[in-house]
Design an enzyme around this catalytic site. Structure first.
Site, PDB file in Angstrom:
ATOM      1  N   LYS A 118       0.873  -1.342  -0.154  1.00 42.34           N
ATOM      2  CA  LYS A 118       0.025   0.038   0.281  1.00 42.34           C
ATOM      3  C   LYS A 118       0.970   1.150  -0.191  1.00 42.34           C
ATOM      4  CE  LYS A 118      -2.018  -1.096   3.887  1.00 42.34           C
ATOM      5  NZ  LYS A 118      -1.689  -2.233   4.245  1.00 42.34           N
TER       6      LYS A 118
ATOM      7  N   ASN B 151      -3.509   6.023   5.987  1.00 43.38           N
ATOM      8  CA  ASN B 151      -2.857   5.282   6.713  1.00 43.38           C
ATOM      9  C   ASN B 151      -1.357   5.353   6.495  1.00 43.38           C
ATOM     10  OD1 ASN B 151      -2.906   2.869   8.550  1.00 43.38           O
ATOM     11  ND2 ASN B 151      -1.749   1.805   6.890  1.00 43.38           N
TER      12      ASN B 151
ATOM     13  N   HIS C 187      -3.629  -8.779  10.696  1.00 40.03           N
ATOM     14  CA  HIS C 187      -4.564  -8.248  11.666  1.00 40.03           C
ATOM     15  C   HIS C 187      -5.721  -9.111  11.939  1.00 40.03           C
ATOM     16  CE1 HIS C 187      -2.669  -4.348  11.015  1.00 40.03           C
ATOM     17  NE2 HIS C 187      -2.954  -4.377   9.846  1.00 40.03           N
TER      18      HIS C 187
HETATM   19  N1  UMA Z   1      -6.890   4.574  21.720  1.00 46.59           N
HETATM   20  C1  UMA Z   1      -7.996   4.294  22.510  1.00 46.59           C
HETATM   21  N2  UMA Z   1      -8.396   3.358  22.835  1.00 46.59           N
HETATM   22  C2  UMA Z   1      -8.003   2.111  22.070  1.00 46.59           C
HETATM   23  C3  UMA Z   1      -6.975   2.131  21.136  1.00 46.59           C
HETATM   24  C4  UMA Z   1      -6.323   3.396  20.832  1.00 46.59           C
HETATM   25  O1  UMA Z   1      -8.104   5.091  23.178  1.00 46.59           O
HETATM   26  O2  UMA Z   1      -8.420   0.759  22.456  1.00 46.59           O
HETATM   27  C5  UMA Z   1      -6.236   5.739  21.215  1.00 46.59           C
HETATM   28  C6  UMA Z   1      -4.952   5.591  21.871  1.00 46.59           C
HETATM   29  O3  UMA Z   1      -4.691   5.865  23.171  1.00 46.59           O
HETATM   30  C7  UMA Z   1      -4.292   7.085  21.028  1.00 46.59           C
HETATM   31  C8  UMA Z   1      -5.133   6.852  19.774  1.00 46.59           C
HETATM   32  O4  UMA Z   1      -6.303   6.072  19.934  1.00 46.59           O
HETATM   33  O5  UMA Z   1      -4.219   8.165  21.662  1.00 46.59           O
HETATM   34  C9  UMA Z   1      -4.460   6.656  18.581  1.00 46.59           C
HETATM   35  O6  UMA Z   1      -5.250   6.388  17.463  1.00 46.59           O
HETATM   36  P1  UMA Z   1      -5.124   5.346  16.445  1.00 46.59           P
HETATM   37  O7  UMA Z   1      -4.545   4.111  16.919  1.00 46.59           O
HETATM   38  O8  UMA Z   1      -6.184   5.177  15.482  1.00 46.59           O
HETATM   39  O9  UMA Z   1      -4.079   6.030  15.721  1.00 46.59           O
HETATM   40  P2  UMA Z   1      -3.673   7.394  14.920  1.00 46.59           P
HETATM   41  O10 UMA Z   1      -2.636   8.068  15.533  1.00 46.59           O
HETATM   42  O11 UMA Z   1      -4.940   8.072  14.789  1.00 46.59           O
HETATM   43  O12 UMA Z   1      -3.195   7.101  13.458  1.00 46.59           O
HETATM   44  C10 UMA Z   1      -4.053   6.145  12.372  1.00 46.59           C
HETATM   45  C11 UMA Z   1      -3.219   4.836  12.041  1.00 46.59           C
HETATM   46  N3  UMA Z   1      -3.240   4.116  13.391  1.00 46.59           N
HETATM   47  C12 UMA Z   1      -3.742   2.846  13.304  1.00 46.59           C
HETATM   48  O13 UMA Z   1      -4.453   2.375  12.361  1.00 46.59           O
HETATM   49  C13 UMA Z   1      -3.293   1.953  14.327  1.00 46.59           C
HETATM   50  C14 UMA Z   1      -2.121   5.376  11.297  1.00 46.59           C
HETATM   51  O14 UMA Z   1      -1.721   4.031  10.766  1.00 46.59           O
HETATM   52  C15 UMA Z   1      -2.343   6.092  10.118  1.00 46.59           C
HETATM   53  O15 UMA Z   1      -1.170   6.733   9.708  1.00 46.59           O
HETATM   54  C16 UMA Z   1      -3.115   7.780  10.875  1.00 46.59           C
HETATM   55  O16 UMA Z   1      -4.272   7.217  11.542  1.00 46.59           O
HETATM   56  C17 UMA Z   1      -3.579   8.504   9.766  1.00 46.59           C
HETATM   57  O17 UMA Z   1      -4.510   7.840   8.859  1.00 46.59           O
HETATM   58  C18 UMA Z   1      -0.568   3.621  11.384  1.00 46.59           C
HETATM   59  C19 UMA Z   1      -0.805   1.852  11.422  1.00 46.59           C
HETATM   60  O18 UMA Z   1       0.165   1.285  12.090  1.00 46.59           O
HETATM   61  C20 UMA Z   1       0.635   3.816  10.687  1.00 46.59           C
HETATM   62  N4  UMA Z   1      -1.660   1.335  10.666  1.00 46.59           N
HETATM   63  C21 UMA Z   1      -1.861  -0.118  10.743  1.00 46.59           C
HETATM   64  C22 UMA Z   1      -0.924  -0.637   9.532  1.00 46.59           C
HETATM   65  O19 UMA Z   1      -0.319   0.080   8.566  1.00 46.59           O
HETATM   66  O20 UMA Z   1      -0.659  -1.978   9.707  1.00 46.59           O
HETATM   67  C23 UMA Z   1      -3.232  -0.448  10.324  1.00 46.59           C
HETATM   68  P1  ADP Z   2       1.957  -1.599   3.318  1.00 43.16           P
HETATM   69  O1  ADP Z   2       1.658  -0.249   3.364  1.00 43.16           O
HETATM   70  O2  ADP Z   2       0.927  -2.260   2.701  1.00 43.16           O
HETATM   71  O3  ADP Z   2       2.358  -2.357   4.680  1.00 43.16           O
HETATM   72  P2  ADP Z   2       4.695  -1.358   1.969  1.00 43.16           P
HETATM   73  O4  ADP Z   2       4.797  -0.624   0.596  1.00 43.16           O
HETATM   74  O5  ADP Z   2       4.906  -0.367   3.404  1.00 43.16           O
HETATM   75  O6  ADP Z   2       3.044  -2.032   2.221  1.00 43.16           O
HETATM   76  O7  ADP Z   2       5.478  -2.595   2.225  1.00 43.16           O
HETATM   77  C1  ADP Z   2       5.349  -3.512   3.429  1.00 43.16           C
HETATM   78  C2  ADP Z   2       6.117  -4.836   3.409  1.00 43.16           C
HETATM   79  O8  ADP Z   2       5.349  -5.540   2.062  1.00 43.16           O
HETATM   80  C3  ADP Z   2       7.492  -4.515   2.999  1.00 43.16           C
HETATM   81  O9  ADP Z   2       8.199  -5.569   3.679  1.00 43.16           O
HETATM   82  C4  ADP Z   2       7.641  -4.740   1.478  1.00 43.16           C
HETATM   83  O10 ADP Z   2       8.972  -5.315   1.064  1.00 43.16           O
HETATM   84  C5  ADP Z   2       6.438  -5.801   1.261  1.00 43.16           C
HETATM   85  N1  ADP Z   2       5.903  -5.619  -0.024  1.00 43.16           N
HETATM   86  C6  ADP Z   2       5.784  -4.601  -0.768  1.00 43.16           C
HETATM   87  N2  ADP Z   2       4.867  -4.892  -1.695  1.00 43.16           N
HETATM   88  C7  ADP Z   2       4.534  -5.810  -2.029  1.00 43.16           C
HETATM   89  C8  ADP Z   2       3.598  -6.719  -2.650  1.00 43.16           C
HETATM   90  N3  ADP Z   2       2.902  -6.411  -3.801  1.00 43.16           N
HETATM   91  N4  ADP Z   2       3.207  -8.140  -2.478  1.00 43.16           N
HETATM   92  C9  ADP Z   2       4.066  -8.469  -1.133  1.00 43.16           C
HETATM   93  N5  ADP Z   2       4.879  -7.943  -0.450  1.00 43.16           N
HETATM   94  C10 ADP Z   2       5.111  -6.573  -0.561  1.00 43.16           C
END
Ligand code: UMA
Ligand code: ADP
Length: 495
Positions: A148, A171, A216
Site C-alpha cells: 500500500k 494510513n 490483523h
Molecule cells: N486508543 C484508545 N483505545 C484503544 C486504542 C487506541 O483510546 O483501544 C487511542 C490511543 O490511546 C491513541 C489513539 O487512540 O491516543 C490513537 O489512535 P489510532 O490508533 O487510530 O492512531 P492514529 O494516531 O489516529 O493513527 C491512525 C493509524 N493508526 C492505526 O491504524 C493503528 C495510522 O496508521 C495512520 O497513519 C493515521 O491514523 C492517519 O491515517 C498506522 C498503522 O500502524 C501507521 N496502521 C496499521 C498498519 O499499517 O498496519 C493499520
Molecule cells: P503496506 O503499506 O501495505 O504495509 P509497504 O509498501 O509499506 O506496504 O510494504 C510493506 C512490506 O511488504 C515490505 O516488507 C515490502 O517489501 C512488502 N511488499 C511491498 N509490496 C508488496 C507486494 N506487492 N506483495 C507482497 N509484499 C510486498
C-alpha cells in the site's frame, strides 16, 4: 462529494462550501450540525484531524481516549482548550449522549462502550467519510495486505511528475482530513482494513486491493472478514484495479464497472513481457518501459509498479510522466532496503514486513538461499503459512520476539533455527552464519510492538547494529564474527 470522472483533475475545483458539506452529512449520516453531539474516539492524529474539521463546521463534539494520558493530549489542550476531553477509559456516560461516533482506526468497533452506543442509535462515521463529504477533486484509494505505502507513494510521485498538485496520505501518515488544508487536483489515499471497515461513502475515482494475505487477525474474525473489509474500497462507481494473480482480489470484480487488471504471471491489462533481451512493463500491446529501469528489488515491486500505472491510467495521468516517476523512485525506507555489504555479505532491512505475505514476497525475490531474521508479534496469524517459503529460500533462520517459539514450531526443524534475545544478538548470530555471497534479510513477518516502538525503530536498530559490524570489522580486522553456537540454542531436533 466527488463522483468519478477521468479528467476532472486537470483544473483546480473550488473548495466545497460548508453548506454543501453539511447537506451531505445530513443525507448520508443524518448528522444535523445544529443538534448533533459527536464523540471523537481516540486522541491520536486521526482524532485531532477530526476535531479540527468538526470545529470548522461548528459541530458540537467531545473527545475520548482510553489511555490515562495519550501522548498528544497536551498538544491538543493547547490547540483546543475548550473541548471536553475524557481519558483513562471509555466512560459509558460520554457515549450515551453521543449521536455520532468518529472512531479512530486503532480503536476496535467491538469495544463494549461502542457496541452499546451503536445499539442505542449512535452512528459511526470515519474520518474518511468526513473527507469524502468534503473533497473537491478525484480520489484514488489503495488498500491490500502489502505494498500500500509503496504504491501510494509511487502514484503520488507519478501525479507530481505529470504536473498535478496532489495530496498523499491516509494510513501512510497524514490523516486524510489534514490533506484538505491544501488545494489539490488529485488525492491519493492509502487505506487500512481498519479505516475501510468503518467507511461508507467514499466513492473513489479509482481504487485497488493490491493483494490479500493474513494480517490483523487479532482484530478481524478471519481472513474472509478481513478481505470483505478491504473490498469496501470499491463501493461506488469508480474504476477497479484488480490483481489478476490474487484469487481473493480477482473475485472482487464487479460487472458493469470499469476494470483494469494487472499481473506479473500472465497477460492482463498491465503485465510483464519479455521482448528480445529485455522484460517490459506493458499496457495492452504497448511497451511502457523496461523493467530493468525500475530501481527497486523484488518481483513484488514490478506488481506494485503495474498497479500504480493502472491507477494512473484510470485517472488520466500521462504515461510518459508515470514512467519517468518510476525510473526515479528509490523505494521507501525499511522495505527491502540494502543497508551494507560487509565481507561479501549483503544486509537487507525489510522491517516493514509485518505479516507473512510480505516476508514470503521478500524471500521469493531471492535466487540464492538467505539467512532470515524474523519474529515479533504474529497478530494471530497461522505461522505454518510461512514454512514453505522458508524451506525453499532460507539457509537458516534467526528468531526473536514474542512469537519466536510459534514460528520455530511451525518450521518443525525444516531449517536450522536460532533464537536471539535482541537485535544486536540476532545480527551477531547471522554474521556468524553468513558466508561471502550470502544475504542476511530482516523480514520479520510479525509486528514489532512487543520489542520496539514501531517497525521504523526495529529497522533503525537493525541498521545501527549492522553498521557497527562494519566498525568492528575495520577496527579489529574481524575475519569471522562470533559463531552462532556460542550465543544461541539451536532448535533443530525434536520440534
Ligand atoms: N486508543 C484508545 N483505545 C484503544 C486504542 C487506541 O483510546 O483501544 C487511542 C490511543 O490511546 C491513541 C489513539 O487512540 O491516543 C490513537 O489512535 P489510532 O490508533 O487510530 O492512531 P492514529 O494516531 O489516529 O493513527 C491512525 C493509524 N493508526 C492505526 O491504524 C493503528 C495510522 O496508521 C495512520 O497513519 C493515521 O491514523 C492517519 O491515517 C498506522 C498503522 O500502524 C501507521 N496502521 C496499521 C498498519 O499499517 O498496519 C493499520
Ligand atoms: P503496506 O503499506 O501495505 O504495509 P509497504 O509498501 O509499506 O506496504 O510494504 C510493506 C512490506 O511488504 C515490505 O516488507 C515490502 O517489501 C512488502 N511488499 C511491498 N509490496 C508488496 C507486494 N506487492 N506483495 C507482497 N509484499 C510486498
Amino acid at each position: 462529494m466527488y463522483t468519478a470522472s477521468a479528467s476532472a483533475h486537470a483544473t483546480y475545483l473550488p473548495p466545497v462550501g460548508n453548506a454543501a458539506i453539511t447537506a451531505l452529512l445530513k443525507q448520508n449520516f443524518a448528522l444535523d450540525p445544529q443538534n448533533a453531539k459527536v464523540l471523537v474516539v481516540g486522541l491520536g492524529i486521526t482524532g485531532i484531524s477530526a476535531a479540527h474539521y468538526l470545529q470548522k463546521l461548528g459541530i458540537n463534539f467531545a473527545i475520548i481516549d482510553s489511555r490515562e494520558k495519550p501522548p498528544l493530549m497536551d498538544e491538543f489542550f493547547q490547540q483546543m482548550p475548550d473541548i471536553p476531553v475524557f481519558t483513562g477509559g471509555f466512560d459509558e456516560a460520554a457515549f450515551k449522549v453521543a449521536t455520532h461516533l468518529v472512531v479512530s482506526p486503532g480503536v476496535s468497533l467491538n469495544e463494549k462502550a461502542i457496541s452499546k452506543a451503536i445499539i442505542n442509535g449512535a452512528k459511526i462515521i470515519s474520518d474518511i467519510d468526513l473527507f469524502a463529504c468534503s473533497v473537491n477533486a478525484p480520489v484514488v484509494a489503495i488498500s491490500g495486505s502489502n505494498g500500500k505505502s509503496t504504491v501510494t507513494t509511487m502514484l503520488g510521485e507519478m501525479a507530481k511528475e505529470a504536473g498535478l498538485k496532489v495530496g498523499v496520505g491516509g494510513n501512510l501518515g497524514t490523516p486524510a482530513l489534514d490533506l484538505l488544508k491544501q488545494p489539490a487536483q488529485l488525492y491519493v489515499l492509502e487505506l487500512s482494513s481498519f479505516q475501510l471497515e468503518r467507511t461508507s461513502v467514499l466513492n473513489a475515482a479509482a481504487a485497488t486491493v493490491l493483494n490479500i494475505s493474513p494480517d490483523h487477525l487479532d482484530r478481524h474474525a478471519d481472513i474472509a472478514e478481513y478481505a470483505q473489509e478491504k473490498q469496501r474500497i470499491f463501493k461506488g462507481n469508480g474504476a477497479m484495479v484488480i490483481n489478476a494473480d490474487d484469487a481473493m482480489v480477482n473475485a472482487m470484480q464487479e460487472e458493469g464497472r470499469s476494470v483494469f487488471t494487472f499481473s506479473i504471471k500472465k497477460k492482463a491489462d498491465f503485465y510483464l513481457q519479455v521482448k528480445g533481451a529485455e522484460e517490459y512493463l506493458m499496457y495492452k500491446e504497448q511497451c511502457l518501459m523496461p523493467l530493468a529501469e525500475l530501481p527497486l528489488e523484488g518481483r513484488h515491486n514490478a506488481a506494485n509498479a503495474l498497479a500504480a500505472l493502472a491507477l494512473g491510467v484510470a485517472v488520466g495521468l500521462d504515461e510518459q510522466a508515470m514512467c519517468n516517476a518510476l525510473r526515479k523512485f528509490k523505494g521507501l525506507s525499511h522495505r527491502m532496503q540494502r543497508v551494507a555489504e560487509i565481507r561479501g555479505v549483503t544486509w537487507v532491512n525489510d522491517s516493514k514486513a509485518t505479516n507473512i505475505g510480505a516476508c514470503v514476497a521478500a524471500l521469493e525475490g531471492y535466487e540464492r538461499k538467505v539467512i532470515l531474521i524474523a519474529g515479533g508479534d504474529a497478530k494471530g496469524a497461522d505461522m505454518n503459512e510461512l514454512t514453505p517459503a522458508i524451506r525453499e529460500k532460507a539457509k537458516s533462520v534467526v528468531l526473536m520476539g514474542k512469537d519466536a517459539e510459534l514460528i520455530a514450531q511451525a518450521l518443525n526443524g525444516c531449517v536450522p533455527v536460532f533464537f536471539a534475545a535482541n537485535m544486536t544478538q540476532a545480527i551477531q548470530i547471522a554474521a556468524g552464519l553468513a558466508d561471502a555471497g550470502d544475504s542476511v534479510l530482516l523480514s520479520p513477518a510479525c509486528a514489532s510492538l512487543d520489542q520496539y516502538k514501531n517497525y521504523q525503530d526495529r529497522g533503525e536498530k537493525f541498521t545501527k547494529a549492522v553498521l557497527a559490524l562494519v566498525g568492528s570489522d575495520r577496527s579489529c580486522g574481524l575475519a569471522a564474527s562470533p559463531k552462532a553456537s556460542t550465543l544461541v540454542s539451536p532448535s533443530m531436533a525434536g520440534r
